[in-house]
Motif scaffolding. Structure first.
Motif, PDB file in Angstrom:
ATOM      1  N   ASP A 196       0.853  -1.183   0.000  1.00  0.00           N
ATOM      2  CA  ASP A 196       0.000   0.000   0.000  1.00  0.00           C
ATOM      3  C   ASP A 196       0.889   1.233   0.000  1.00  0.00           C
ATOM      4  O   ASP A 196       2.051   1.189   0.425  1.00  0.00           O
ATOM      5  CB  ASP A 196      -0.904   0.007   1.223  1.00  0.00           C
ATOM      6  CG  ASP A 196      -1.957  -1.096   1.191  1.00  0.00           C
ATOM      7  OD1 ASP A 196      -2.177  -1.689   0.113  1.00  0.00           O
ATOM      8  OD2 ASP A 196      -2.563  -1.355   2.241  1.00  0.00           O
ATOM      9  N   THR A 197       0.337   2.345  -0.459  1.00  0.00           N
ATOM     10  CA  THR A 197       1.124   3.570  -0.528  1.00  0.00           C
ATOM     11  C   THR A 197       0.220   4.778  -0.310  1.00  0.00           C
ATOM     12  O   THR A 197      -0.965   4.641  -0.040  1.00  0.00           O
ATOM     13  CB  THR A 197       1.864   3.666  -1.888  1.00  0.00           C
ATOM     14  OG1 THR A 197       2.782   4.757  -1.843  1.00  0.00           O
ATOM     15  CG2 THR A 197       0.910   3.836  -3.045  1.00  0.00           C
ATOM     16  N   VAL A 198       0.796   5.958  -0.433  1.00  0.00           N
ATOM     17  CA  VAL A 198       0.086   7.233  -0.288  1.00  0.00           C
ATOM     18  C   VAL A 198       0.094   7.915  -1.656  1.00  0.00           C
ATOM     19  O   VAL A 198       1.074   7.793  -2.409  1.00  0.00           O
ATOM     20  CB  VAL A 198       0.783   8.120   0.771  1.00  0.00           C
ATOM     21  CG1 VAL A 198       0.165   9.500   0.837  1.00  0.00           C
ATOM     22  CG2 VAL A 198       0.738   7.440   2.128  1.00  0.00           C
ATOM     23  N   ALA A 199      -0.982   8.621  -1.984  1.00  0.00           N
ATOM     24  CA  ALA A 199      -1.103   9.286  -3.283  1.00  0.00           C
ATOM     25  C   ALA A 199       0.154  10.086  -3.606  1.00  0.00           C
ATOM     26  O   ALA A 199       0.672  10.822  -2.775  1.00  0.00           O
ATOM     27  CB  ALA A 199      -2.327  10.196  -3.290  1.00  0.00           C
ATOM     28  N   GLY A 200       0.653   9.895  -4.822  1.00  0.00           N
ATOM     29  CA  GLY A 200       1.832  10.612  -5.282  1.00  0.00           C
ATOM     30  C   GLY A 200       3.148   9.941  -4.943  1.00  0.00           C
ATOM     31  O   GLY A 200       4.198  10.382  -5.411  1.00  0.00           O
ATOM     32  N   LEU A 201       3.125   8.873  -4.137  1.00  0.00           N
ATOM     33  CA  LEU A 201       4.346   8.154  -3.799  1.00  0.00           C
ATOM     34  C   LEU A 201       4.380   6.822  -4.543  1.00  0.00           C
ATOM     35  O   LEU A 201       3.342   6.206  -4.788  1.00  0.00           O
ATOM     36  CB  LEU A 201       4.431   7.891  -2.291  1.00  0.00           C
ATOM     37  CG  LEU A 201       4.475   9.128  -1.398  1.00  0.00           C
ATOM     38  CD1 LEU A 201       4.557   8.713   0.064  1.00  0.00           C
ATOM     39  CD2 LEU A 201       5.642  10.025  -1.765  1.00  0.00           C
ATOM     40  N   SER A 202       5.558   6.358  -4.891  1.00  0.00           N
ATOM     41  CA  SER A 202       5.678   5.101  -5.628  1.00  0.00           C
ATOM     42  C   SER A 202       5.409   3.903  -4.716  1.00  0.00           C
ATOM     43  O   SER A 202       5.364   4.027  -3.497  1.00  0.00           O
ATOM     44  CB  SER A 202       7.080   4.987  -6.233  1.00  0.00           C
ATOM     45  OG  SER A 202       8.049   4.914  -5.212  1.00  0.00           O
ATOM     46  N   THR A 203       5.205   2.757  -5.338  1.00  0.00           N
ATOM     47  CA  THR A 203       5.053   1.509  -4.604  1.00  0.00           C
ATOM     48  C   THR A 203       5.795   0.418  -5.359  1.00  0.00           C
ATOM     49  O   THR A 203       6.237   0.622  -6.493  1.00  0.00           O
ATOM     50  CB  THR A 203       3.578   1.131  -4.385  1.00  0.00           C
ATOM     51  OG1 THR A 203       3.510   0.063  -3.446  1.00  0.00           O
ATOM     52  CG2 THR A 203       2.899   0.713  -5.679  1.00  0.00           C
ATOM     53  N   GLU A 204       5.904  -0.735  -4.728  1.00  0.00           N
ATOM     54  CA  GLU A 204       6.646  -1.841  -5.320  1.00  0.00           C
ATOM     55  C   GLU A 204       5.749  -3.065  -5.441  1.00  0.00           C
ATOM     56  O   GLU A 204       4.947  -3.350  -4.563  1.00  0.00           O
ATOM     57  CB  GLU A 204       7.859  -2.163  -4.431  1.00  0.00           C
ATOM     58  CG  GLU A 204       8.867  -3.042  -5.086  1.00  0.00           C
ATOM     59  CD  GLU A 204      10.143  -3.133  -4.270  1.00  0.00           C
ATOM     60  OE1 GLU A 204      11.206  -3.285  -4.879  1.00  0.00           O
ATOM     61  OE2 GLU A 204      10.076  -3.070  -3.029  1.00  0.00           O
TER      62      GLU A 204
END
Length: 157
Positions: free
Chosen positions: A30-38
């Motif tokens: 999971d991530t936050v809007a505007g941040l990348s994820t893997e």
């Protein structure tokens, strides 16, 4: 040899191959809007290029390609500018005769006072302890994602 014996030997030989007994899997973060994820792929076909389908809950669809290593693993980074809309994202990767699914969540970022709005039914209120005024507060992050359920305090002056 009889055909049934050959079939049994063939099945045992196939099951004995390394890496064949493990099911392919996808691990997402999971991530936050505007941040990348893997996205982490495990036990897929080794040394192979795979398409990764990413679909947001609004129907936006992207396809990325990734090459697995000799063990059938790969790590893919999804850039933050592709994840500005908060919500659920579905990931799918084809594997042999089926598709391996996964899901991750993009959470809204922090409150942006320039994107958020306060709307009143009218511009003034009479200071007589009887007059009331309806006020609507719409709180969003810098990408326009709603921040529902946040406590709001309105202070009069």
């Amino acid at each position: 040899m009889k055909p049934n014996v050959l079939l049994a030997i063939g099945i045992l030989a196939f099951l004995g191959l390394p890496g064949r007994a493990t099911a392919a899997s996808i691990d997402t973060r999971d991530t936050v809007a505007g941040l990348s994820t893997e996205v982490l792929l495990r036990s897929f076909h080794p040394d192979y290029t795979l398409p990764i389908s990413i679909v947001s809950e609004t129907g936006d669809r992207r396809t990325l390609e990734v090459a697995t290593d000799h063990a059938g693993s790969a790590n893919v980074r999804i850039r933050g500018e592709q994840l500005e809309h908060a919500g659920e994202y579905d990931v799918a990767v084809p594997a042999m005769y089926n598709t391996v699914p996964a899901r991750f969540t993009v959470l809204p970022e922090t409150v942006d006072p320039l994107q958020s709005t306060i709307t009143a039914a009218r511009r003034t209120i009479t200071a007589d302890s009887q007059d009331t005024l309806s006020v609507r507060v719409h709180v969003t992050d810098r990408y326009g994602n709603a921040l529902a359920g946040r406590p709001i305090a309105l202070i009069s002056s």
